[in-house]
Scaffold this active site. Structure first.
Site: not given
Ligand code: GLY
Length: 353
Positions: A107, A129, A171, A208, A218, A222, A226, A229, A233, A245
């Protein structure tokens, strides 16, 4: 050395530089590493006295459920307890996988990220993330789980293959579009031995961090990360990973610029084309729009049944909005003519004498 800080959910450092001091908190330690970075991982294990190490092949394949299960079993077979710190050395796939392992084993255990690619430094390792892919699409499983620190040692970039070095910086360029930061749009000097690389990377990471702190989970702001993206994707999914990518995001950014222009925004197409000229990616596969649809329909930015696109209307000005089908189709046709297999062929001229 540049030292930054992410302040959410608890403060942790992000250091970028050479020969960084990596902390060794008390308690057991384990090291998960990308085999492409094994010499750096070996030095680290030796310095910190880490006995439990597991090397994996990096890339998207590392984000499969089967690999996740294997890493969990490795921790369990070594009876590693809840106060273990997991060190993760590698690119974005390894930091995503390792972070998710740390989020879920017993956990949740502590982890420290040591990104060894430009992609992981600028994007994946910062922002909490973690995640895995499913056959149905990328990053469909995941959790927010903050590391105890991120230590990006630029020595590790020296052995990165040049295409991978460039791809991560797509990026950083994206962060330049998001923030309207011209310095991040200057990709031409970017090389592993460029003296300004440390500052450039720190500048991209600062963007970032700013976005992540404004919207850690998000809910709104946030989503702007994307940019490019949604299409990327889908391209990665439809080509089953044959398109990398970074390449897919570069094409996604060009598509986003075309959407912005079609929706009455500024013309950012020449700006993004400069990125592609520097990147020299393989041509975009000539996929019909219908081949992308199943992947677009699973995009995480959907609200109800409506897909929302991140559209740059100007430098530093983004809208997250639905886009009419006819504009999507028109811009996709333009994208293929700018970047598809025919785009790079020399124009036919009169026969040479
Ligand atoms: N890679 C996009 C984010 O971290 O939200």
């Amino acid at each position: 050395m540049r030292s930054l800080e992410v302040r959410y959910p608890v403060p942790y450092p992000v250091q970028i530089g050479r020969s960084l001091e990596v902390p060794a908190p008390p308690g057991p330690k384990a090291l998960l590493y990308d085999r492409a970075a094994s010499s750096y991982a070996r030095r680290l294990a030796h310095r910190l006295g880490i006995r439990h190490t597991l090397g994996l092949r990096g890339g998207e394949g590392a984000k499969r459920l089967s690999v996740y299960g294997r890493v969990l079993s490795w921790l369990a077979q070594n009876a590693l307890p809840r106060d273990t710190t997991l060190y993760i050395v590698g690119g974005g796939s390894l930091t995503d996988l390792g972070g998710f392992v740390a989020a879920t084993y017993l956990r949740g255990i502590a982890y420290i990220s040591l990104p060894t690619t430009t992609l992981a430094i600028v994007d994946a390792a910062v922002g909490n993330k973690t995640g895995l892919n499913l056959p149905e699409g990328k990053n469909l499983v995941g959790a927010f789980h903050a590391p105890k620190g991120v230590y990006a040692d630029l020595e590790a970039l020296a052995t990165l293959p040049p295409p991978l070095f460039k791809e991560g910086l797509v990026e950083a360029f994206k962060h330049g579009l998001i923030r309207g930061d011209q310095a991040l749009l200057q990709v031409e000097p970017l090389k592993p031995d460029w003296a300004g690389l440390e500052d450039y990377l720190a500048r991209a990471v600062e963007v970032k961090i700013g976005v992540v702190e404004a919207d850690p989970t998000e809910q709104g702001e946030r989503r702007k990360l994307n940019l490019g993206h949604t299409l990327a994707h889908a391209l990665e999914g439809a080509t089953q990973g044959a398109l990398s990518h970074g390449t897919a995001v570069a094409y996604g950014l060009l598509f986003a610029a075309l959407l912005g222009q079609a929706l009455g925004g500024a013309d950012l197409v020449p700006t993004v084309k400069r990125l592609l000229d520097w990147l020299e990616p393989p041509p975009m596969p000539r996929l019909p729009w219908e081949a992308l649809s199943p992947f677009l329909s699973r995009d995480k930015k959907k609200q109800g049944h409506t897909l929302r696109w991140v559209v740059p209307m100007g430098l530093g000005w983004l809208e997250v909005r639905p886009v009419p089908e006819e504009i999507l189709l028109r811009c996709y046709a333009e994208l293929l003519s700018l970047a598809g297999p025919e785009a790079n062929r020399p124009a036919e001229g009169p026969p040479l004498e």
